[in-house]
Design an enzyme around this catalytic site. Structure first.
Site, PDB file in Angstrom:
ATOM      1  N   HIS A   1      14.329 -32.007  27.270  1.00 55.95           N
ATOM      2  CA  HIS A   1      14.113 -32.825  26.767  1.00 55.95           C
ATOM      3  C   HIS A   1      14.736 -34.054  26.172  1.00 55.95           C
ATOM      4  O   HIS A   1      14.772 -35.370  26.086  1.00 55.95           O
ATOM      5  CB  HIS A   1      13.234 -32.420  25.224  1.00 55.95           C
ATOM      6  CG  HIS A   1      11.620 -32.102  25.555  1.00 55.95           C
ATOM      7  ND1 HIS A   1      10.734 -32.997  25.697  1.00 55.95           N
ATOM      8  CD2 HIS A   1      11.397 -30.581  24.991  1.00 55.95           C
ATOM      9  CE1 HIS A   1       9.654 -32.038  25.515  1.00 55.95           C
ATOM     10  NE2 HIS A   1      10.329 -30.946  25.158  1.00 55.95           N
TER      11      HIS A   1
ATOM     12  N   ASP B   1       4.036 -31.115  23.377  1.00 59.39           N
ATOM     13  CA  ASP B   1       4.609 -32.851  24.490  1.00 59.39           C
ATOM     14  C   ASP B   1       3.698 -33.937  24.887  1.00 59.39           C
ATOM     15  O   ASP B   1       2.940 -34.921  24.753  1.00 59.39           O
ATOM     16  CB  ASP B   1       5.214 -32.465  25.357  1.00 59.39           C
ATOM     17  CG  ASP B   1       6.196 -31.606  24.651  1.00 59.39           C
ATOM     18  OD1 ASP B   1       6.612 -31.715  23.306  1.00 59.39           O
ATOM     19  OD2 ASP B   1       6.894 -30.376  25.759  1.00 59.39           O
TER      20      ASP B   1
ATOM     21  N   HIS C   1      13.726 -25.991  28.844  1.00 67.28           N
ATOM     22  CA  HIS C   1      12.905 -27.096  28.530  1.00 67.28           C
ATOM     23  C   HIS C   1      12.573 -28.135  27.286  1.00 67.28           C
ATOM     24  O   HIS C   1      12.712 -28.957  27.879  1.00 67.28           O
ATOM     25  CB  HIS C   1      11.442 -25.874  27.454  1.00 67.28           C
ATOM     26  CG  HIS C   1      10.555 -26.899  27.368  1.00 67.28           C
ATOM     27  ND1 HIS C   1       8.815 -27.116  27.738  1.00 67.28           N
ATOM     28  CD2 HIS C   1       9.919 -27.484  25.932  1.00 67.28           C
ATOM     29  CE1 HIS C   1       8.736 -27.397  27.032  1.00 67.28           C
ATOM     30  NE2 HIS C   1       9.019 -28.649  26.499  1.00 67.28           N
ATOM     31  N   GLU C   2      14.412 -27.321  26.738  1.00 67.51           N
ATOM     32  CA  GLU C   2      14.558 -27.825  25.718  1.00 67.51           C
ATOM     33  C   GLU C   2      15.518 -28.837  26.103  1.00 67.51           C
ATOM     34  O   GLU C   2      15.909 -29.975  25.659  1.00 67.51           O
ATOM     35  CB  GLU C   2      15.316 -27.013  24.305  1.00 67.51           C
ATOM     36  CG  GLU C   2      14.418 -26.015  23.537  1.00 67.51           C
ATOM     37  CD  GLU C   2      12.915 -27.165  22.870  1.00 67.51           C
ATOM     38  OE1 GLU C   2      13.248 -28.408  22.999  1.00 67.51           O
ATOM     39  OE2 GLU C   2      11.641 -27.009  23.076  1.00 67.51           O
TER      40      GLU C   2
ATOM     41  N   THR D   1       0.343 -42.668  -7.787  1.00 64.50           N
ATOM     42  CA  THR D   1       0.469 -42.252  -9.353  1.00 64.50           C
ATOM     43  C   THR D   1       1.959 -42.472 -10.690  1.00 64.50           C
ATOM     44  O   THR D   1       1.738 -42.621 -11.489  1.00 64.50           O
ATOM     45  CB  THR D   1       0.066 -40.885  -9.132  1.00 64.50           C
ATOM     46  OG1 THR D   1      -1.262 -40.948  -7.952  1.00 64.50           O
ATOM     47  CG2 THR D   1      -0.722 -39.945 -10.429  1.00 64.50           C
TER      48      THR D   1
END
Length: 695
Positions: free
Chosen positions: A492, A566, A488-489, A274
């Protein structure tokens, strides 16, 4: 009487008066009074002129008050008339009439139709001895009845029907006056409001349904030029040629060139489609029509096609000009999908649009510019040469484009000396122009909230986190939940770092953002459009690392719902590898049409066109990819338990670990694959693409 005051503003004057006025009117013997008290004082000049819109609103308010007073007057008049006449529409049997006559409850009798109908004025005990007027059907005017009326000294009279025609006509006019006045007033209100509720061509003015709603600017003053558009150099070059043709058409016609009839801008949201159209209008200096594709479609059949005809008629009358249609996919969706039938309003509108664009004569100077982020669902007839001759791709900018965009939006902002726009551009891969503008605006808001005079790197960091992951939440207190999120992190990060081909870890944090209680950030590759099979599989392994850590550390029975996001991501990625990218044992097949990727109905049709055996093979291939990736993630967690415990200990203490610190700790316990080793200077600050744990 208590005095009240009123302040009148009109024609630039504020007037206060002190005079009393009283208005009164008689309605059928009853007097209705309206009184107003106005105080007189000094005249003060308030304004030199009154805005036209306020005048129009004043007229509408006056008309509404007039209609309200007229309605009150008519209701009062009708009520008074009804009180005089009673309920003449009520009926009474002849036997009951004789009973009332014997009990001296009849006051007056009016005879009509040669004595066959009587309007009787009688006292009704059921209504608390109220006088009511009732209609009685007589068997005939007998002498006995007349003698009885004379004997009771009852006032009676015979009437000719012709003599009462005037009163009947008057009553008819009175009954129709209020509805006529109400309808007429509403019509005037709709006319004065410029087309009623829907504006010109809206529901308030049915005569303008088929007129185009396009905004017309004879001398466009959008305030945007090509200097304000950055990061899309190829698109700017194409549009500069269009602007040159509009300004100096003889330069092109001299060599036999024809004006392009249409230019289609294709790209994801926020990339500046735009803004480019506004820049064209500002540069060309020709009449400019702008309209949204959704404004062609109405609930009434044929309105969309009529608006298309009206739009192009106005465009031809003002040629050379530009017609900009934003979100053309609202009206240009592919035909023949079986949805809505052959007489679907969108299809009629699209057919008319195709006809109008193909009906242009050569070099008329009318150029149609359209924008969409759903080019895959547009009708093929709309995309052929002769309609949209050029298709310009406006994609997310690269590093250089992001730097140029940041320079444009940073022109009116103050930064600390340690802030580098080039570094911000490197840290924001995948950001569109709108995202970058929002990033700097959020940083400026944070700086103002913190009472700073300039924007620092801290505000930039917090703005990136906020845009990508959401608002910062309250940090969890120590406990089992916090420890579980930390494992958990870290799961990863460890699985991603130890899997060849995975993106580098940017940071691991326990600070909640949005719906996630913890986040692991990775640095996406420089070119997100070219991703290898190894990289995709590594992302699946990294995505399953959090779930694997929960299972190994806390046991299978303690696995939580934190991996729901996940699992959704890795399942979708695995299915894409099988059905779209051809990266499975099924073979290099594209099992899903590109148009079906973003359309639910087309996706269902594509699924139904597959054989049951092929659908089972796809599901098996997806499961095989996920299972093999999960086994690798489990092995990474089992083989690096000491590193996991150390990283979690540091994370619980600091709540945030940077990428360099994370790799330094991990390398003390195991060897990082060579392709995943990253120079320390590239991951000093967080970037995008977080992997959340929505625990």
């Amino acid at each position: 009487m208590a005095a009240s005051s009123a302040c009148l503003v009109g024609n630039g004057l504020s007037v206060n008066t002190t005079t009393k006025q009283r208005l009164s009117k008689h309605f059928s013997g009853r007097q209705t009074s309206f009184s107003s008290v106005i105080r007189t004082s000094k005249v003060n000049v308030v304004k030199a002129s009154l805005d036209g819109k306020k005048k129009q609103e004043g007229r509408r308010d006056f008309l509404k008050i007039l209609l309200g007073n007229a309605g009150v007057g008519l209701v009062a008049s009708g009520k008074a008339n009804a009180d005089e006449q009673g309920v003449s529409s009520s009926r009474m049997s002849y036997s009951r009439f004789l009973e009332y006559l014997d009990k001296d409850r009849v006051n007056k009798v009016d005879l009509y139709e040669n004595g066959t109908i009587a309007i009787v004025e009688a006292v009704s005990p059921e209504l608390g001895n109220r006088v009511e007027r009732v209609r009685v059907q007589l068997p005939g005017l007998s002498q006995e009845l007349l003698q009885k009326l004379r004997a009771k000294n009852i006032d009676f009279a015979a009437h000719n029907a012709q003599e009462d025609q005037g009163s009947v006509l008057f009553n008819l006019i009175g009954n129709l006056a209020f509805p006529a006045l109400l309808i007429g007033g509403l019509f005037l209100l709709s006319r004065r409001s410029g087309g009623g509720m829907g504006g010109p061509g809206g529901p308030g003015n049915p005569l303008q349904f088929g007129q185009s709603k396009a905004k017309f600017q004879m001398e466009p003053n959008t305030g945007v030029t090509f200097d304000d558009v950055a990061g899309v150099d190829e698109a700017k070059q194409d549009f500069m040629e269009v602007v040159e043709f509009l300004k100096k058409p003889e330069r092109f016609t001299a060599v036999g060139a024809k004006i392009p009839k249409g230019v289609l801008l294709i790209g994801p949201p926020g990339t500046g489609k735009t803004l480019l159209a506004k820049a064209i209008a500002g540069e060309a200096g020709v009449p400019f029509f702008s309209i949204s594709g959704s404004e062609f479609v109405e609930m009434f059949v044929g309105v969309g096609a009529s608006r298309v005809r009206d739009l192009f008629k106005k465009a031809k009358e003002n040629a050379p000009c530009i017609v900009f249609v934003d979100e053309i996919d609202a009206v240009g969706r592919q035909r023949g999908t079986g949805i809505g039938g052959g007489n679907d309003e969108r299809e009629q509108t699209l057919n008319q649009l195709l006809t109008e664009m193909d009906g242009f004569e050569g070099n008329t100077g009318v150029i149609v510019v359209a924008a969409t982020n759903r080019a895959d669902i547009l009708d093929s007839a709309l995309l052929r040469p002769g309609r949209f001759d050029r298709q310009v791709s406006v994609d997310v900018p690269d590093v250089k484009g992001r730097t140029d965009i940041l320079k444009v939006h940073a022109g009116n902002k103050k930064f600390d000396n340690d802030v580098s726009l080039e570094i911000i551009a490197m840290r924001t891969p995948g950001f569109s122009g709108a995202d970058l503008a929002n990033l700097l605006n959020e940083a400026a808001i944070l700086a103002g909230r913190r009472a700073r005079t300039s924007i620092s790197s801290k505000e930039i960091d917090d703005s990136i986190d906020r845009i990508v992951a959401g608002m910062e939440g309250t940090v969890m207190t120590d406990g089992k939940s916090k420890s579980l999120v930390a494992y958990h992190e870290v799961g990863h990060a460890v699985c991603g770092t130890l899997t060849p081909g995975h993106d580098a870890v940017q940071k691991v944090t326990l600070i909640p953002r949005g719906q996630a209680r913890g986040l692991t950030w990775f640095i996406p590759s420089d070119d997100p459009t070219l991703i290898s099979k190894q990289q995709l599989f590594a992302r699946i392994v990294g995505g399953l690392g959090g779930r694997a850590a929960e299972e190994i550390i806390f046991g299978d029975s303690e696995v939580t719902t934190g991996a729901v996001g996940d699992l959704q991501q890795i399942t979708g990625l695995a299915r894409q590898m099988v059905t779209t990218f051809g990266m499975s044992d099924i073979g290099p097949w594209s099992l899903m049409d590109s148009s079906a990727q973003s359309d639910v109905i087309m996706r269902m049709m594509a699924r139904n066109s597959m054989s049951e055996k092929l659908a089972e093979d796809i599901d098996s291939a997806v499961k095989k990819l996920s299972d093999s990736a999960y086994e690798i993630a489990l092995s990474h967690i089992k083989n690096n338990r000491e590193a996991m415990d150390k990283l979690v200990e540091v994370l619980l203490e600091k709540e945030t670990i940077g990428g360099d610190e994370f790799r330094a700790i991990l390398s003390e316990f195991t060897e990082i694959p060579p392709e995943n080793r990253v120079p320390s200077s590239t991951t000093t600050t967080p970037a995008s693409a977080p992997t959340p744990a929505a625990v």
